[in-house]
Write an enzyme that holds these catalytic residues in place. Sequence first.
Site, PDB file in Angstrom:
ATOM      1  CB  ALA A  65     -69.954  39.559   8.762  1.00 26.83           C
ATOM      2  N   GLY A 109     -72.533  38.938  13.504  1.00 26.26           N
ATOM      3  CA  GLY A 109     -72.025  37.932  13.194  1.00 26.26           C
ATOM      4  C   GLY A 109     -71.322  37.458  14.416  1.00 26.26           C
ATOM      5  CD  GLU A 112     -76.400  36.939  12.859  1.00 31.97           C
ATOM      6  OE1 GLU A 112     -75.827  37.411  12.495  1.00 31.97           O
ATOM      7  OE2 GLU A 112     -77.448  36.947  12.354  1.00 31.97           O
ATOM      8  CD  GLU A 132     -76.118  42.255  11.857  1.00 32.67           C
ATOM      9  OE1 GLU A 132     -76.761  43.044  13.242  1.00 32.67           O
ATOM     10  OE2 GLU A 132     -75.632  40.988  12.018  1.00 32.67           O
TER      11      GLU A 132
HETATM   12  C1  HXC Z   1     -63.890  44.940   9.552  1.00 35.19           C
HETATM   13  C2  HXC Z   1     -63.733  45.745  11.317  1.00 35.19           C
HETATM   14  C3  HXC Z   1     -65.553  45.254  11.647  1.00 35.19           C
HETATM   15  C4  HXC Z   1     -65.905  44.779  11.396  1.00 35.19           C
HETATM   16  C5  HXC Z   1     -63.774  46.277  13.424  1.00 35.19           C
HETATM   17  N1  HXC Z   1     -63.476  46.453  12.370  1.00 35.19           N
HETATM   18  N2  HXC Z   1     -65.213  45.850  13.188  1.00 35.19           N
HETATM   19  N3  HXC Z   1     -63.663  45.400  10.284  1.00 35.19           N
HETATM   20  N4  HXC Z   1     -65.601  43.893   9.929  1.00 35.19           N
HETATM   21  N5  HXC Z   1     -67.186  44.004  11.438  1.00 35.19           N
HETATM   22  C6  HXC Z   1     -62.201  47.192  12.791  1.00 35.19           C
HETATM   23  C7  HXC Z   1     -61.599  48.682  12.126  1.00 35.19           C
HETATM   24  O1  HXC Z   1     -62.038  48.922  10.454  1.00 35.19           O
HETATM   25  C8  HXC Z   1     -60.668  48.933  12.506  1.00 35.19           C
HETATM   26  O2  HXC Z   1     -59.594  48.714  11.476  1.00 35.19           O
HETATM   27  C9  HXC Z   1     -60.183  48.076  13.858  1.00 35.19           C
HETATM   28  O3  HXC Z   1     -61.541  46.665  13.570  1.00 35.19           O
HETATM   29  C10 HXC Z   1     -60.548  48.102  15.360  1.00 35.19           C
HETATM   30  O4  HXC Z   1     -61.991  49.184  15.254  1.00 35.19           O
HETATM   31  P1  HXC Z   1     -62.360  50.791  15.760  1.00 35.19           P
HETATM   32  O5  HXC Z   1     -63.373  50.961  15.048  1.00 35.19           O
HETATM   33  O6  HXC Z   1     -61.414  51.649  15.308  1.00 35.19           O
HETATM   34  O7  HXC Z   1     -62.583  50.614  17.278  1.00 35.19           O
HETATM   35  P2  HXC Z   1     -63.977  50.981  18.350  1.00 35.19           P
HETATM   36  O8  HXC Z   1     -63.615  52.791  17.477  1.00 35.19           O
HETATM   37  O9  HXC Z   1     -63.188  50.230  19.258  1.00 35.19           O
HETATM   38  O10 HXC Z   1     -65.404  50.601  17.683  1.00 35.19           O
HETATM   39  C11 HXC Z   1     -65.968  49.877  17.972  1.00 35.19           C
HETATM   40  C12 HXC Z   1     -67.060  49.215  17.212  1.00 35.19           C
HETATM   41  C13 HXC Z   1     -66.814  49.059  15.936  1.00 35.19           C
HETATM   42  C14 HXC Z   1     -67.806  49.274  17.529  1.00 35.19           C
HETATM   43  C15 HXC Z   1     -67.029  47.833  17.219  1.00 35.19           C
HETATM   44  O11 HXC Z   1     -65.285  48.678  15.286  1.00 35.19           O
HETATM   45  C16 HXC Z   1     -67.603  49.049  15.010  1.00 35.19           C
HETATM   46  O12 HXC Z   1     -69.000  49.254  14.961  1.00 35.19           O
HETATM   47  N6  HXC Z   1     -67.728  47.603  14.246  1.00 35.19           N
HETATM   48  C17 HXC Z   1     -68.852  46.773  13.239  1.00 35.19           C
HETATM   49  C18 HXC Z   1     -69.399  46.780  13.994  1.00 35.19           C
HETATM   50  C19 HXC Z   1     -70.959  45.811  13.021  1.00 35.19           C
HETATM   51  O13 HXC Z   1     -71.527  46.291  11.916  1.00 35.19           O
HETATM   52  N7  HXC Z   1     -70.456  44.635  12.715  1.00 35.19           N
HETATM   53  C20 HXC Z   1     -71.848  44.015  11.991  1.00 35.19           C
HETATM   54  C21 HXC Z   1     -70.968  43.717  11.094  1.00 35.19           C
HETATM   55  S1  HXC Z   1     -72.277  42.589   9.793  1.00 35.19           S
HETATM   56  P3  HXC Z   1     -58.450  50.014  11.159  1.00 35.19           P
HETATM   57  O14 HXC Z   1     -58.285  49.069  10.441  1.00 35.19           O
HETATM   58  O15 HXC Z   1     -59.918  50.996  10.707  1.00 35.19           O
HETATM   59  O16 HXC Z   1     -58.063  50.589  12.491  1.00 35.19           O
HETATM   60  C22 HXC Z   1     -73.088  40.945  10.379  1.00 35.19           C
HETATM   61  C23 HXC Z   1     -73.630  40.716   9.032  1.00 35.19           C
HETATM   62  C24 HXC Z   1     -73.552  39.047   9.604  1.00 35.19           C
HETATM   63  O17 HXC Z   1     -71.954  40.654  10.906  1.00 35.19           O
HETATM   64  C25 HXC Z   1     -73.689  38.148   8.703  1.00 35.19           C
HETATM   65  C26 HXC Z   1     -73.518  37.436   7.439  1.00 35.19           C
HETATM   66  C27 HXC Z   1     -73.631  36.068   7.233  1.00 35.19           C
END
Ligand code: HXC
Length: 258
Positions: A65, A109, A112, A132
């Site tokens: 998400a 997400g 999921e 998460e």
């Molecule tokens: C918003 C995101 C994002 C996310 C990546 N980006 N994941 N933006 N939400 N979930 C953005 C980064 O901010 C960055 O933008 C660009 O995408 C590239 O990501 P990087 O981090 O620079 O790439 P990398 O170093 O290769 O790392 C990849 C990654 C990391 C390991 C996937 O991005 C990461 O850990 N992302 C978050 C994963 C996460 O926690 N997902 C769960 C979310 S909570 P900029 O502008 O900075 O370049 C969830 C809850 C669901 O899903 C339930 C809802 C009801």
Amino acid sequence: MSYETLIVETRDGVSLIRLNRPEALNALNSQLLGELSGALDAAEVDEAVRCVVITGSERAFAAGADIKEMSTKTYAQMFAEDFFGASARRIEQFRKPIIAAVAGYALGGGCELAMLCDFIIAAETAKFGQPEINLGVTPGIGGTQRLTRFVGKSKAMEMILTGRMMDAAEAERAGLVSRVVPADQLIGEAMAAAAKIAGQSPLAVMMNKELVEAAYETTLATGVAMERRMFHSLFAFDDQKEGMAAFIEKRKPAFKGS
Ligand code: HXC
């Protein structure tokens, strides 16, 4: 229909939906999930669509998400919006098969969303996880429930409590994905599986999907009884006559969906 966060093309009975927010690794925001629901609404009523494939990019199926969109929301907003509830229900209630073709990250997400699909074909590059916990929250689109059903309690608990990712080989061993293919063959393999489904009787396809889903929702005896009833009911359709006649006459069946 044109979308800003999706690329949708339909060919040979298959609608290929590509998530397209490359700047955010396909993070799922309200716009993307709203458009995905709209694309599924359209696919559901389009008789030319018999199967859907959802995919992302080489780098990410979806990295979760959208954390930037979520981060400042209040409890009242999350509850009032039923945050992502409607989109999840739209996918759960979709009656035609949906295949997830996953390359790169399928996190939070994104994992999921893949698990909401009917089966997952993974590229060798795929990485699955529910990170998460690192954000101080739980999964919110069914991750705690579905991952546990797919891979069992021990692996699900470890992944959800530590945020550890699993690679494609581990995901296949654990039963999360149906199979793993080389990255450059992912879309071809998913489209071939979808085309195979698209060539079957759409009535039998929908009933088979409903029955496999019932295996998760009901008791064995109820599920088996349901299966017997549906099996019997298919004998009311021309497609059953055609399928069995084609076998006997050693030719390919031509299913009409009636
Ligand atoms: C918003 C995101 C994002 C996310 C990546 N980006 N994941 N933006 N939400 N979930 C953005 C980064 O901010 C960055 O933008 C660009 O995408 C590239 O990501 P990087 O981090 O620079 O790439 P990398 O170093 O290769 O790392 C990849 C990654 C990391 C390991 C996937 O991005 C990461 O850990 N992302 C978050 C994963 C996460 O926690 N997902 C769960 C979310 S909570 P900029 O502008 O900075 O370049 C969830 C809850 C669901 O899903 C339930 C809802 C009801």
